[in-house]
Design a protein around this motif. Sequence first.
Motif, PDB file in Angstrom:
ATOM      1  N   SER A  34      29.914  11.262 -45.977  1.00 57.73           N
ATOM      2  CA  SER A  34      31.235  10.941 -45.433  1.00 57.73           C
ATOM      3  C   SER A  34      31.892  12.180 -44.825  1.00 57.73           C
ATOM      4  N   PHE A  37      32.054  12.458 -40.936  1.00 58.86           N
ATOM      5  CA  PHE A  37      33.031  11.659 -40.205  1.00 58.86           C
ATOM      6  C   PHE A  37      34.329  12.425 -40.042  1.00 58.86           C
ATOM      7  N   TRP A  59      29.045   6.139 -35.023  1.00 57.91           N
ATOM      8  CA  TRP A  59      29.243   5.335 -36.220  1.00 57.91           C
ATOM      9  C   TRP A  59      30.727   5.328 -36.521  1.00 57.91           C
ATOM     10  N   ARG A  61      33.868   4.221 -39.395  1.00 58.76           N
ATOM     11  CA  ARG A  61      34.137   3.952 -40.805  1.00 58.76           C
ATOM     12  C   ARG A  61      35.621   3.622 -40.954  1.00 58.76           C
ATOM     13  N   LEU A  85      29.109  -1.991 -38.222  1.00 59.55           N
ATOM     14  CA  LEU A  85      29.566  -0.628 -38.463  1.00 59.55           C
ATOM     15  C   LEU A  85      28.428   0.374 -38.438  1.00 59.55           C
TER      16      LEU A  85
END
Length: 172
Positions: A34, A37, A59, A61, A85
């Motif tokens: 994560s 991101f 991508w 999220r 997603l």
Amino acid sequence: MTLAYLFYWYYVVLTATTGGKIYATGDWRLPLSSEDFGDRIETRWVIAGTEGRSSCYAWVRPDEGYHFAGFYDENNQLVSATDQLDEIRLWSTTYSAQEEDGIVSGADLYPVKPQCLTAVFEPDVPVQITAPKDAAKAVSAADELFDLSGRKIITPRNGQIIVRNRKKIIIK
């Protein structure tokens, strides 16, 4: 005999609206965690012989309570919408090309102005229908009212569907 190849140089900047994070790459590296991101991602890549058109992979999220609505360009035109997603291909065109002998080394060949795209995240609005008897009583001075397109409403009409405090209501 030395063979020369035409290499195309791409530069894309992706930003995310409130409600989500994005990750993108030109070399198709999956996000590892994560922490990959963010709110703003710059990606650069070079492709040999693709006639100025290539794609990067992105991508998205969404945060809890939000959903991904699509990627929009600088003219607010939808360029990619999907409800999935996992990876999304975002196509890009470049006019920055250079003939090289197989050693790609010109970092200064990336376009000065990147292609800019925005990942738009919208809040999930649960449908909750109420029927207040008096429209004036339904409107509090502290509440902001919006129509379904997101435009602010000053005076609601009877029978109108509005959004107040992230909930849809019908004014009766």
